[in-house]
Design a protein around this motif. Structure first.
Motif, PDB file in Angstrom:
ATOM      1  N   TYR A 386     -26.965  61.797  22.008  1.00  0.00           N
ATOM      2  CA  TYR A 386     -27.007  60.903  20.862  1.00  0.00           C
ATOM      3  C   TYR A 386     -26.090  59.724  21.079  1.00  0.00           C
ATOM      4  O   TYR A 386     -25.138  59.771  21.839  1.00  0.00           O
ATOM      5  CB  TYR A 386     -26.640  61.648  19.567  1.00  0.00           C
ATOM      6  CG  TYR A 386     -25.204  62.102  19.483  1.00  0.00           C
ATOM      7  CD1 TYR A 386     -24.205  61.234  19.049  1.00  0.00           C
ATOM      8  CD2 TYR A 386     -24.841  63.404  19.829  1.00  0.00           C
ATOM      9  CE1 TYR A 386     -22.888  61.643  18.969  1.00  0.00           C
ATOM     10  CE2 TYR A 386     -23.530  63.816  19.749  1.00  0.00           C
ATOM     11  CZ  TYR A 386     -22.549  62.945  19.312  1.00  0.00           C
ATOM     12  OH  TYR A 386     -21.250  63.335  19.229  1.00  0.00           O
ATOM     13  N   SER A 406     -26.650  69.750  19.520  1.00  0.00           N
ATOM     14  CA  SER A 406     -25.526  68.957  19.015  1.00  0.00           C
ATOM     15  C   SER A 406     -25.886  68.328  17.682  1.00  0.00           C
ATOM     16  O   SER A 406     -27.044  68.340  17.250  1.00  0.00           O
ATOM     17  CB  SER A 406     -25.164  67.846  20.019  1.00  0.00           C
ATOM     18  OG  SER A 406     -26.240  66.937  20.147  1.00  0.00           O
ATOM     19  N   THR A 407     -24.870  67.784  17.016  1.00  0.00           N
ATOM     20  CA  THR A 407     -25.088  67.073  15.761  1.00  0.00           C
ATOM     21  C   THR A 407     -25.722  65.718  16.035  1.00  0.00           C
ATOM     22  O   THR A 407     -25.782  65.265  17.177  1.00  0.00           O
ATOM     23  CB  THR A 407     -23.763  66.878  15.021  1.00  0.00           C
ATOM     24  OG1 THR A 407     -22.839  66.211  15.895  1.00  0.00           O
ATOM     25  CG2 THR A 407     -23.181  68.212  14.575  1.00  0.00           C
ATOM     26  N   PHE A 408     -26.188  65.090  14.986  1.00  0.00           N
ATOM     27  CA  PHE A 408     -26.831  63.784  15.092  1.00  0.00           C
ATOM     28  C   PHE A 408     -25.874  62.719  14.571  1.00  0.00           C
ATOM     29  O   PHE A 408     -25.240  62.909  13.525  1.00  0.00           O
ATOM     30  CB  PHE A 408     -28.130  63.759  14.278  1.00  0.00           C
ATOM     31  CG  PHE A 408     -28.804  62.424  14.266  1.00  0.00           C
ATOM     32  CD1 PHE A 408     -29.612  62.029  15.317  1.00  0.00           C
ATOM     33  CD2 PHE A 408     -28.618  61.552  13.203  1.00  0.00           C
ATOM     34  CE1 PHE A 408     -30.233  60.787  15.309  1.00  0.00           C
ATOM     35  CE2 PHE A 408     -29.241  60.308  13.179  1.00  0.00           C
ATOM     36  CZ  PHE A 408     -30.047  59.930  14.249  1.00  0.00           C
ATOM     37  N   SER A 409     -25.792  61.580  15.295  1.00  0.00           N
ATOM     38  CA  SER A 409     -24.850  60.547  14.871  1.00  0.00           C
ATOM     39  C   SER A 409     -25.294  59.168  15.334  1.00  0.00           C
ATOM     40  O   SER A 409     -25.643  58.984  16.501  1.00  0.00           O
ATOM     41  CB  SER A 409     -23.448  60.828  15.431  1.00  0.00           C
ATOM     42  OG  SER A 409     -22.557  59.792  15.092  1.00  0.00           O
ATOM     43  N   VAL A 493     -21.820  61.619  10.917  1.00  0.00           N
ATOM     44  CA  VAL A 493     -22.466  62.723  11.612  1.00  0.00           C
ATOM     45  C   VAL A 493     -23.323  63.512  10.623  1.00  0.00           C
ATOM     46  O   VAL A 493     -22.975  63.657   9.446  1.00  0.00           O
ATOM     47  CB  VAL A 493     -21.423  63.643  12.294  1.00  0.00           C
ATOM     48  CG1 VAL A 493     -20.549  64.351  11.271  1.00  0.00           C
ATOM     49  CG2 VAL A 493     -22.111  64.648  13.208  1.00  0.00           C
ATOM     50  N   LEU A 494     -24.465  64.002  11.125  1.00  0.00           N
ATOM     51  CA  LEU A 494     -25.349  64.871  10.357  1.00  0.00           C
ATOM     52  C   LEU A 494     -25.744  66.053  11.233  1.00  0.00           C
ATOM     53  O   LEU A 494     -25.781  65.952  12.468  1.00  0.00           O
ATOM     54  CB  LEU A 494     -26.627  64.131   9.929  1.00  0.00           C
ATOM     55  CG  LEU A 494     -26.518  62.964   8.939  1.00  0.00           C
ATOM     56  CD1 LEU A 494     -27.891  62.304   8.775  1.00  0.00           C
ATOM     57  CD2 LEU A 494     -25.973  63.416   7.603  1.00  0.00           C
ATOM     58  N   SER A 495     -26.066  67.155  10.615  1.00  0.00           N
ATOM     59  CA  SER A 495     -26.663  68.254  11.363  1.00  0.00           C
ATOM     60  C   SER A 495     -28.101  67.847  11.692  1.00  0.00           C
ATOM     61  O   SER A 495     -28.692  67.013  11.004  1.00  0.00           O
ATOM     62  CB  SER A 495     -26.654  69.536  10.541  1.00  0.00           C
ATOM     63  OG  SER A 495     -27.551  69.419   9.445  1.00  0.00           O
ATOM     64  N   PRO A 496     -28.707  68.444  12.725  1.00  0.00           N
ATOM     65  CA  PRO A 496     -30.103  68.101  13.035  1.00  0.00           C
ATOM     66  C   PRO A 496     -31.028  68.320  11.845  1.00  0.00           C
ATOM     67  O   PRO A 496     -31.943  67.536  11.616  1.00  0.00           O
ATOM     68  CB  PRO A 496     -30.438  69.033  14.203  1.00  0.00           C
ATOM     69  CG  PRO A 496     -29.123  69.292  14.867  1.00  0.00           C
ATOM     70  CD  PRO A 496     -28.119  69.336  13.761  1.00  0.00           C
ATOM     71  N   GLN A 498     -30.288  68.071   8.659  1.00  0.00           N
ATOM     72  CA  GLN A 498     -30.099  66.976   7.714  1.00  0.00           C
ATOM     73  C   GLN A 498     -30.774  65.693   8.218  1.00  0.00           C
ATOM     74  O   GLN A 498     -31.363  64.938   7.435  1.00  0.00           O
ATOM     75  CB  GLN A 498     -28.596  66.728   7.510  1.00  0.00           C
ATOM     76  CG  GLN A 498     -27.883  67.821   6.729  1.00  0.00           C
ATOM     77  CD  GLN A 498     -26.385  67.624   6.704  1.00  0.00           C
ATOM     78  OE1 GLN A 498     -25.774  67.207   7.712  1.00  0.00           O
ATOM     79  NE2 GLN A 498     -25.751  67.925   5.567  1.00  0.00           N
TER      80      GLN A 498
END
Length: 832
Positions: A386, A406-409, A493-496, A498
């Motif tokens: 990301y 991983s998280t999304f950002s 940051v967001l969870s995938p 979200q």
């Protein structure tokens, strides 16, 4: 169809003239020396012209075709004389420009008796051709036989063929068979000579050919004349008809079927005659490692493009000058454009790990993908990493898959500038600067500990526009509201899960599972082709004559005196001597019809920039070829200076443009020398002889001298901008004084003519010189690294973070201390 090649040699025309001279000499010698020699086995093929054949068996008609159609292939042909129901068989294998054939003759037509005779003969054939620049070639083959009948046994024959295609509409051929004094059944076999010409009166759709076949010793007027017509229809279906003055008539059809990058060709022909018993029928089956542009499709494919750290703007370094297919930005763009028109490709998969492309380069990729989608095809993104630029590219897709690891950002655009005055002060180093341009800020990282107000104003205006482009493009492509994007920026940051809910991504899936899902949407026959394999595919060309070329000359990295230099920490440099050599190569080569200067440089040496500007003007005045500029991520200071030639300029919305200003200065190590106990005495012959000495600061008179020089050079810069960009002098302060702009801002102010990618510049160049159909791209200058340098790279490779890389590359810019005056971009902007 587009072919991307290495540098074309400027002496091609001379080589062709030499070959043509040898051709006529050899032809004359054959006619004189072998006036009493003999003819050949009748090949089990439909009557075709030696100047125009498009089958895998073409080398048996003219051996030069073994190089012209040198795709690896295997072919079989069944051949039957209607009078005798015995089968004849032909097998051909083409490998790397060589052709090997085996023919089994159960029976053969005898021209003297006019009957079909039993032969029980095996004929073996080896051919090799040499074809140069799609213009001129020659080939030779050797045949020998084994037979149960002495009449056909122990035949040994050499044949020689020539082909000359001076224009898109004209092809000339010549073949002589049985060069050696071969015999069959103790009787001399007559030599056969074939003179041929073919014309294309209407593009590639129709080809008319006339061949004169003459046996040795015959008068030319008694030659057998063969007239043939070849029609090129939809889906690359080919229809052939021919007839001669012995009333032999042939008619047939050839149909290519596509299987991915390969083809299967089915053909059948029939021949009849009212004067002889030479009636026959034949059908062929061929498998080629080649595809036809519009063939019938048995299966379809999806193009896989991996975006990794090693994908760059220009070609990778080469060892001993060798180059394979390098996944440069240009190659990726051209592959996407080709795939959009390729019926075998239904979609594109972007597997994005980590990108080193800049903001404007990503916009160029997005533009090509947008055109690809407009043709009714789909783009899929698989994100395994990301970041702002990675997501910006992924947003071009119809559907985004995101790895669950991983998280999304995404955080929006930022620019970092590193300041070194503090460490310089501690070390006893002083950077003395003289400039002209309120916003010319190259010196600030070395003379200040933070941004000046002008510096901050300039960079803020620039980033605001680029950030707006970033947000607007994502809003349009993902159908997400501005509010959602700004909330994303604020959260960081967001969870995938979200991210899926908001609409930033579509599905959470591992890469391999995502690919399986994509394939399942189509059919089990769909296959994935990697971009390197796709770019390296063989595509059938129907074009005669030299392909017109467009040269792309890359101005990448810092502009320096002399030859280009390699840097481990940044994009290297372009030297004025290297540029001059590339310019000469492009303008002196008659095959190159237009020149594109691709700029991805923040400038550098003022003298080198001036020389590069001058070299281009010299070549333009002498050769009158059109020039187009294409801006990549940055065309600033010296990078913009060399583009002030009055030629059309293309740039992306995010291309950083301008920085019209001048800076001069030097390092003073006076305090450092004092700290470590070094003293210096100077003897000078004039007042300013030691003006650039490292052991002293500038005094007021020296500073005034430098300022006068800076003013003069600045005046030259702005005069060029005013004259060649047609900007009134009163308006110059609005675009100069070191200001930098995004491409969209520069377009409004007249610094750029058109918003468009490298592809747009290529299409514009094609239109200027009226290129239609196939053409070549010639990439200059060639980037080569010596074996010593390559060994150094392998043994001393440094792994360095992006942050430290920015620091090191900025300090590296101090190499310009050896230059008195600089046109140099004031800061580096990184999307992060």
């Amino acid at each position: 169809m587009i072919l991307s090649l290495l540098e074309l040699k400027s002496y091609n025309k001379l080589i062709v003239k030499i070959y043509m001279f040898l051709f006529f000499i050899i032809t004359a010698c054959i006619n004189i020396s072998f006036a009493e020699s003999s003819t050949t086995f009748d090949m089990p093929l439909p009557d075709s012209s030696v100047s125009h054949v498009e089958t895998p068996f073409a080398h048996l008609i003219n051996p030069v075709f073994s190089d012209l159609y040198n795709r690896n292939s295997f072919s079989y042909r069944f051949f039957n004389y209607n009078e005798e129901k015995k089968d004849n068989h032909l097998f051909t294998l083409n490998l790397y420009g060589f052709a090997f054939s085996y023919i089994w003759y159960n029976n053969i037509y005898d021209y003297e008796s006019g009957n079909v005779e039993n032969s029980k003969t095996k004929l073996f054939n080896v051919s090799k051709g040499f074809f140069f620049d799609n213009i001129f070639g020659f080939g030779i083959d050797y045949s020998f036989s084994q037979s149960r009948y002495s009449r056909y046994n122990n035949y040994k024959s050499f044949s020689l063929g020539f082909l000359y295609r001076p224009a898109r509409f004209l092809s000339l051929g010549y073949v002589v068979r049985n060069l050696n004094k071969t015999k069959l059944n103790n009787e001399a076999v007559k030599r056969k000579q074939v003179y041929s010409f073919s014309v294309k009166p209407y593009k590639d759709y129709i080809t008319l050919s006339l061949d004169a076949q003459r046996l040795s010793g015959e008068k030319f007027k008694k030659s057998n004349f063969l007239f043939s017509v070849n029609l090129h229809l939809i889906h690359d279906i080919s229809i052939l008809g021919s007839w001669d003055n012995d009333r032999n008539v042939t008619f047939g059809i050839s149909i290519p079927l596509g299987t991915g990058k390969s083809s299967i060709i089915l053909d059948c022909y029939a021949a009849g005659s009212s004067k002889s018993k030479r009636d026959f029928s034949t059908f062929g089956l061929s498998y080629l490692n080649e595809r036809f542009p519009s063939q019938f499709l048995l299966s379809k494919r999806i193009l896989l493009i991996n975006i990794k750290e090693d994908t760059n703007e220009i070609e990778a370094d080469s060892l001993f000058g060798y180059k394979g297919i390098s996944m440069t930005l240009c190659n990726i763009l051209m592959a996407i454009e080709e795939a959009g028109q390729d019926d075998t490709i239904v979609g594109v998969i972007l597997q994005i790990d980590r990108s080193r492309f800049g903001f404007a380069e990503i916009q160029e990729l997005k533009d090509s993908l947008k055109r690809f989608k407009k043709r009714g095809k789909y783009v899929y993104s698989i994100l395994t990493g990301y970041g702002n630029q990675e997501y910006y590219l992924a947003a071009s897709a119809n559907k985004i898959y995101y790895a669950p690891c991983s998280t999304f950002s995404i955080t929006g655009i930022s620019a970092e500038v590193y300041f070194f005055k503090g460490i310089f002060d501690k070390a006893g180093i002083k950077y003395e600067s003289v400039k002209l341009g309120k916003y010319k800020s190259f010196n600030e990282p070395f003379t200040r500990e933070s941004m000046s107000d002008e510096y901050r104003e300039n960079i803020t205006t620039l980033l605001t526009d680029i950030n707006e482009q970033y947000v607007n493009d994502i809003m349009e492509e993902r159908k997400i509201s501005r509010k959602s994007i700004e909330e994303m920026f604020s959260k960081g940051v967001l969870s995938p899960e979200q991210a899926v809910k908001v609409g930033f991504i579509d599905e959470i899936e591992y890469p391999e599972e995502a690919k399986k899902k994509i394939i399942e949407k189509y059919s089990s026959n769909l296959s994935i082709v990697k971009i390197k394999d796709y770019f390296d595919e063989n595509v059938r060309s129907f074009t005669w004559g030299a392909l017109p070329s467009i040269a792309i000359i890359y101005v990448s990295g810092a502009i320096v005196r002399g030859k280009s230099k390699y840097s481990r920490f940044n994009s290297g440099s372009i030297g004025d001597e290297t540029y001059k050599k590339a310019i000469k190569q492009a303008f002196r080569n008659d095959s190159i019809k237009a020149v594109i200067i691709r700029i991805n440089s923040g400038g550098g040496s003022a003298i080198a920039s001036e020389l590069m500007w001058h070299y281009l003007h010299q070549m333009k005045n002498k050769y009158k070829k059109p020039v187009i500029f294409s801006f990549g991520n940055i065309a600033a200071s010296g990078g913009y200076y060399i583009a002030c030639t009055g030629d059309k300029i293309f740039g992306s919305k995010g291309s950083i443009t301008g920085s019209i200003g001048v800076i001069s200065g030097k390092l003073s190590l006076k305090r450092l020398y004092k700290k470590i106990g070094i003293n210096s005495d100077t003897i000078k012959m004039s007042k300013f002889a030691d003006i650039f000495s490292l052991s002293k600061d500038l005094n007021e008179s020296e500073r005034e001298v430098l300022q006068m020089s800076v003013n003069y050079i600045y005046e030259r810069f702005t005069e060029k901008v005013s004259k060649w960009r047609k900007i009134w002098k009163e308006k110059i302060p609005e675009v100069a004084e070191g200001r930098v702009f995004s491409g969209s801002q520069a377009n409004k102010k007249g610094l750029i003519d058109n918003i468009g990618s490298l592809i747009a510049a290529i299409e514009f160049a094609k239109a200027l010189v009226k290129i239609q159909g196939e053409f070549q791209l010639v990439h200059l200058p060639e980037k080569r690294v010596s074996i010593v340098d390559m060994m150094g790279l392998f043994t001393n490779k440094v792994t360095i973070s992006d942050e430290l890389l920015s620091v090191v590359s900025t300090i590296e810019d101090l190499q310009f201390g050896g230059e008195s005056f600089l046109y140099y971009f004031p800061y580096k902007i990184v999307i992060k």
